[in-house]
Each structure stands twice: as C-alpha cells, then as structure tokens.
Design a protein around this motif. Structure first.
Motif, mmCIF file in Angstrom:
data_model
loop_
_atom_site.group_PDB
_atom_site.id
_atom_site.type_symbol
_atom_site.label_atom_id
_atom_site.label_comp_id
_atom_site.label_asym_id
_atom_site.label_seq_id
_atom_site.Cartn_x
_atom_site.Cartn_y
_atom_site.Cartn_z
ATOM 1 N N LEU A 1 -3.043 2.199 -1.133
ATOM 2 C CA LEU A 1 -2.283 2.337 -2.376
ATOM 3 C C LEU A 1 -0.824 2.686 -2.105
ATOM 4 O O LEU A 1 0.065 2.335 -2.888
ATOM 5 N N ARG B 1 -8.076 4.298 1.436
ATOM 6 C CA ARG B 1 -7.635 3.974 0.087
ATOM 7 C C ARG B 1 -6.249 4.548 -0.180
ATOM 8 O O ARG B 1 -5.389 3.891 -0.768
ATOM 9 N N LYS C 1 -2.476 6.612 -11.313
ATOM 10 C CA LYS C 1 -2.920 5.490 -12.158
ATOM 11 C C LYS C 1 -4.229 4.900 -11.649
ATOM 12 O O LYS C 1 -5.147 4.624 -12.439
ATOM 13 N N GLU C 2 -4.338 4.699 -10.344
ATOM 14 C CA GLU C 2 -5.491 3.998 -9.795
ATOM 15 C C GLU C 2 -6.728 4.874 -9.666
ATOM 16 O O GLU C 2 -7.853 4.384 -9.782
ATOM 17 N N ARG D 1 1.734 -0.220 -2.093
ATOM 18 C CA ARG D 1 2.022 -1.002 -3.300
ATOM 19 C C ARG D 1 3.527 -1.041 -3.566
ATOM 20 O O ARG D 1 4.216 -0.025 -3.483
#
Length: 330
Positions: A55, A51, A285-286, A58
């Motif tokens: 991310l 993960r 944020k995620e 991005r």
C-alpha cells in the motif's frame, strides 16, 4: 472490574465506559479477559508487513494529492512535551496550529495541540474559538510508572484546565506480565476522570514486541472505553510504523463490525514527511475505510510533518518548490 456509565460527546457516537453488550462476557473477570485476548486471531506477520509495504507504493494524482495534503494537515496534533516548555512556546505552538501557513490563510488548521497538564490552560486560552482542540498527556507520561491516585490527579488537572482530550499511557509492565485486568481497570478509571474529554490510550507499541501484543493491547483499550488507540509517546524508538498501524486500524474496524461503534486511531512518532502522511492515509482508507478519513477518527502525532506538508502544499498550488526557510519552525 466494575462497570460504569458512559460520557456522551455531542454530535458524535461516544465511546462507552465499558464494553457493549456484545462483548460484556469478555470482561466478566480476569480469566474471561485473558481468554478473550488470547483467543484473538494471531497476526500474520509476513502478511501484514507485505500489505503495508504494498500500500505504501500507491501513487496519487496531483488533484488528489492536494486534497490528501489538506486532510493530513487537518489531522495533525501539534505537540510540545519538553521539560523546557514555557508559556511563550505553548502560545507559539497554538498560533501555528490555528494558522499553519500565515502567508496562505486558506491552509487548514491543525486538529489539536498537545501539552503537559500544567500548560493546558495556556493552550485553551490561546486557541479559544478557533476549532483547534487541546489535548494534555496524563497518567505519569511517558513511563506511566506511578500510582493510580497520581494518574487520576494528573488527569483531573488536565480536565479542570478545560482540555478536549486526554492522552494516557498504559502500564506496559503490567500488560507484558499478563495483568490485563489491572490495565483494564486503570483505563476505565481514567476514562471516568476524563468527564467530557475524549481519551486517547497510548499503547507504546515499540515496547510490546509483537503484533499479537499490539492487537491484544488495542482490544483491551477498546474494551475499557478508550476513544482513541494511539501507537506511541514519541519518546522511544520504534514509534509508529505502518504495519503496527495496520493492526490497530483492523482492530477498530473489527470493533465497529461487532459493536456498531466507531473508535479512532492515532499513530505518533516517526512520521516526518508529506509522503509518509499520505502513505498512512492510504492505509486508513484500505484497512479501516473512508469513514476514518476525518480528523475526528484519525490523527497524526507528528509535529515535524507539518512543515513538510506546508511546503508540499505550496509546491502543489504554485508549481515550484518551497524550501524549509519559507515556513515557521513553531
């Protein structure tokens, strides 16, 4: 493991000195604390690393990138923690925190400067009225190898100098031996000594060896009343990593879900470029949520990243590249 009163921070939800009622049973005694910490869900190593890597890929559009750079600048804790620190060096660091890019005065100020306790009064005087916070490391930083009395005296010296924040290190030896109650009691005692200052609890994640230990140490610090959980002293390698920061962000998110209280996170060490900083903001944020995209709730302990953020900001606003010769070193 006795309870103690909390200290409020004006305008913000304070961290309590001990766990809220929802988790009070977890700290009733050493056995309960150990049972709680070892009862936490194990970290999926492959999952958290995948993960974090995903991310990190991005992309951010130009307008959003400039906003992200400004936010990252406002989250930097400029730090000098060397034996050769002088009053002049500390004052120069403070001036850079207040005005990171003198040629472009609308550049955001840094969040804080971080120094040793004996230099805290110099920093407090220099940043007065600017909004920049002063933090001081304490508790026999960076090893933490001293008595509780010495650690508390170190903390008191910083608080009496007028700091806004105190960065303490946990006893990693005690933690790794499973003496969780000792670590918990030390954090709570330092929290008490902080008075109105916010407490950052440094886990030194590079010495904890596993993600499960990072999760346990994060929860231990939160239970004991830490306002921040912080990855590292910056004195050992590895320091901050994206997967470790993911684990810590998940801890504060879960803490908020259970208790209703928000706590802060600070990765420190190894974050050197604007691209690195933006990757961390995406993770914030995620994993935790947009509520943490604020200097009160998230910081970078990464002085070297500021110059690259300034260069990238100039590039975004002017349309051409600016090299390191155009920004101040300190």
């Amino acid at each position: 493991m006795a309870k103690k009163s909390s200290t409020a921070t004006p305008g913000r939800a304070p961290a309590q000195a001990g766990p809220p009622a929802a988790l009070a049973d977890a700290t009733a005694d050493e056995t309960s604390l150990k049972r709680f910490l070892h009862g936490l869900s194990p970290v999926d190593t492959v999952g958290v690393e995948q993960r974090a890597a995903g991310l990190a890929t991005r992309s951010i559009k130009k307008a959003s990138k400039l906003a992200a750079i400004d936010l990252a600048i406002s989250m930097v804790d400029l730090t000098t923690l060397e034996g050769a620190d002088t009053d002049g060096k500390v004052r120069n660091l403070c001036r850079k925190a207040v005005l990171p890019d003198p040629e472009i005065p609308d550049t955001p100020t840094a969040a804080a400067v971080c120094v040793y306790p004996d230099k805290a009064a110099v920093a407090v005087e220099e940043v007065a009225g600017s909004g920049v916070k002063v933090a001081a490391v304490a508790t026999a930083f960076p090893a933490g190898r001293s008595s509780l009395e010495v650690k508390l005296a170190d903390t008191t010296m910083a608080v009496e100098a007028g700091v806004d924040e105190v960065d303490m290190v946990i006893d990693r030896g005690a933690f790794l031996e499973g003496n969780y109650g000792q670590v918990y009691d030390e954090i709570r005692a330092v929290k008490q000594a902080c008075g109105p200052a916010r407490l950052k609890v440094i886990l030194e994640t590079g010495e904890l060896a596993t993600y499960d230990n990072v999760r346990r140490a994060s929860w231990l610090a939160l239970l004991a009343g830490g306002d921040f959980i912080k990855t590292s002293t910056g004195k050992i390698s590895p320091a901050a990593t994206l997967p470790v920061t993911h684990v810590m962000l998940q801890a504060v998110k879960d803490w908020q879900r259970i208790t209703g209280e928000q706590r802060a996170v600070k990765p420190a060490g190894g974050i050197r470029t604007a691209k690195d900083a933006i990757r961390y903001l995406v993770a914030v944020k995620e994993v935790a949520g947009t509520e943490w995209l604020d200097p009160y709730w998230f910081r970078f302990g990464a002085s070297s990243v500021l110059n690259d953020l300034i260069m990238q900001r100039r590039t975004q606003t002017s349309g051409h590249y600016w090299g390191p010769d155009y920004v101040t070193v300190d």
